[in-house]
Write an enzyme that holds these catalytic residues in place. Structure first.
Site, PDB file in Angstrom:
ATOM      1  CB  CYS A   1      37.163  62.770   6.090  1.00 51.12           C
ATOM      2  SG  CYS A   1      35.465  62.979   6.626  1.00 51.12           S
TER       3      CYS A   1
ATOM      4  CB  CYS B   1      41.807  65.154  -4.321  1.00 57.33           C
ATOM      5  SG  CYS B   1      42.281  63.703  -3.384  1.00 57.33           S
TER       6      CYS B   1
END
Lengths: 187, 390
Positions: free
Chosen positions: A35, A105
């Site tokens: 990913c 994030c």
């Protein structure tokens, strides 16, 4: 060019609490090599359920490292009950904001924390419950519903920014849209 | 230390000589080259000279040179001219590692105009599957468009051989030579291409100027329909200043070509070999031999490209990355994916692209910065432990 705040840059260049943690009694992991980002969070929790130390190791871009660093700073000293209320927005706010496309994030930080707390409490989190929507980044409908509700997401772009879902081949964008619509319909 | 610029496949410094050549035409010599008066005519004379200089770089005739606004316009013009020239042919060929100017246009033609498109794959070193390419050529093929050299890896396709095969089968062949011009010897009299694209800002001319070479005898339809400029093949008042600058840049590129293949190549090899030796878990993306002399793409295991770039940026080093976080999408570049570069190094791929302005001192600065940068990132990577990938 990077649209990062000075605080993001500073936490990337001088990350707090980087590295493995000896004597950790809780660990939470999210993401994967494929990913493009991954975070492993280590916690040391005392008998009063207080986080007395937290460290991380992270693979990813500058905002992934900075989000991990911020997360450990935020939760150190918190009780588990307090820590379980920490959201991705708290991480982003701590850093003075993240670029839209990098919100995932901070979501990764929240996810790792949730897993670490569950690990300490011996709770099994069902891996990826729900129906798989995005095959590229392995995101389910339940995860999308949760993110849409928690963050008031409105478009498929929003979902991609938060969860990466739909950001690979793009074949699931119609299905993501349908999930967003279903959440809106239920009010 | 001043900025170390090793991102020359993205854009280049405008050469001092080019700026000097252009300056008068920004100011007092502003005439329109189409005008009848002497004032405009002197600009026209300068454009004639520029066209000759551009033609000389690729051994073309000046009337085969059309000035455009950029490489993308050149590519679009070429493809549209081809499908207009052969309206009955509904098959087009390209590769799966092209620049978006070709890749996205082909996809659009596939989706909206019903063209059958063959995207010829590459192998793990970025080399074209020539067997498949030759087998897919047919009487129904309107055009084959392949890049001369890849922007990310620098891998060079065997354009001479492909052009020969295309000619044998009577198929129009276009090559996007934006990355090749000024770095490899291009001779359109020797290599029989129908059309060829170039871009000014990759060879030390300004941005906003491109070239399409069109071989004599091809019935070319303009992409931009307008006035008589460029002999009716590209409407719009000429970008006189940039054309004059590009002419100078092409003259300089011809002179520096030997430097590219000796000094620049040696610098690139030095940088590459030092990095490979000093950083375990690193590997070059693409074929080592059939490659531009100025380009190297290196994958570093277990670290992420954007983070590497930011650490380089801190030391005033400019490079680029094929990683997801820098490509504007969430997946690594389509070129690295087409080559099946494993995720473990694709996410951590950095491209250095040199020019003749680079020095050995700059290479040493990059090496001295990058070695500890990778160590630092690996120290906090969950996929790296005790000197290796886990």
């Amino acid at each position: 060019m990077w649209d990062y705040t000075d605080k993001v840059k500073e936490h990337f260049l001088n990350p707090r609490n980087g590295g493995e943690l000896e004597g950790a009694n809780a660990v939470g992991e999210t993401g994967s090599l494929n990913c493009g980002d991954a975070l492993k969070l280590y916690l040391k929790i005392n008998e009063n359920e207080r986080i007395i130390d937290a460290t991380f190791i992270t693979f990813g871009c500058a905002s992934a490292v900075a989000s991990s660093s911020a997360l450990t700073e935020i939760i150190k000293g918190m009780t588990l009950d307090e820590a379980s209320k920490v959201t991705n927005d708290d991480i982003s706010d701590y850093l003075g904001g993240l670029p839209k496309a990098k919100m995932h994030c901070s979501v990764m930080g929240q996810g790792a924390l949730k897993k670490a707390i569950a690990d300490y409490r011996g709770i099994q989190i069902l891996e990826k419950p729900g129906e798989l929507i995005c095959e590229c980044f392995e995101v389910t409908d339940l995860e999308i519903i949760e993110a849409v509700k928690a963050n008031g997401l409105e478009t498929t772009d929003d979902v991609t920014n938060y969860l990466k879902a739909g950001g690979g081949c793009g074949q699931c964008l119609d299905r993501i849209e349908a999930v967003i619509e279903s959440v809106k319909a239920k009010g | 230390m001043k900025t170390v610029y090793t991102d020359n496949n993205a854009t280049t410094k405008v050469a001092d000589e080019v700026i000097e050549e252009m300056l008068p035409y920004f100011g007092e010599l502003y005439g329109n080259p189409s005008s009848m008066h002497t004032f405009g005519g002197q600009v026209d004379a300068k454009i004639v000279e520029a066209r000759q200089r551009v033609a000389d770089l690729i051994n073309a005739d000046p009337e085969e040179i059309i000035f455009t606004s950029c490489g993308t316009e050149s590519d679009n013009s070429a493809i549209y001219a081809a499908i207009k020239a052969y309206p009955e042919k509904k098959h087009i060929i390209t590769s799966n590692v092209e620049h978006p100017a070709i890749n996205n246009l082909y996809k659009q033609l596939q989706g909206q105009q019903g063209y059958e498109v063959t995207f010829v794959p590459v192998d793990e070193k970025g080399r074209l599957d020539l067997d498949l390419l030759y087998k897919s050529m047919s009487g129904n093929t309107a055009i084959i468009s392949l890049m001369w050299a890849n922007n990310e890896t620098g891998v060079v396709f065997p354009i001479e051989e492909i052009a020969r095969k295309a000619n044998e089968k009577g198929i129009l062949f276009h090559t996007d030579a934006v990355q090749a011009a000024g770095k490899v010897d291009i001779d359109v009299k020797k290599i029989n291409v129908g059309m060829l694209s170039m871009s000014g800002h990759k060879i030390h001319a300004p941005k906003g100027i491109g070239v399409l070479y069109v071989k004599k005898g091809f019935k070319f339809s303009p992409f931009l329909v307008g006035g008589h400029q460029e002999k009716g093949r590209r409407g719009g008042t000429e970008n006189t200043v940039s054309i004059i600058g590009l002419g100078k840049a092409c003259q300089l590129a011809k002179e520096t070509l030997p430097v590219m293949n000796t000094i620049v190549r040696e610098l690139r090899d030095y940088l590459q070999n030092e990095l490979l030796e000093k950083i375990p878990g690193s590997s070059v993306n693409g074929d080592l031999e059939q490659r531009l002399p100025n380009t190297v793409s290196i994958g570093f295991d277990a670290v992420e490209g954007e983070s590497i770039l930011l650490l380089l940026d801190k030391e005033d080093i400019c490079a680029s990355s094929g990683s997801a976080c820098t490509s504007g999408s969430l997946e690594p570049s389509h070129v690295l994916m087409a080559m099946k570069v494993p995720f473990k190094s694709a996410h951590g791929s950095i491209r250095f692209s040199l020019s003749h302005y680079n020095t050995k001192q700059e290479m040493d600065h990059i090496i001295a910065t990058l070695v500890p940068a990778i160590e630092k990132l690996r120290a906090m990577s969950p996929f790296w432990k005790d000197g290796k990938m886990i």
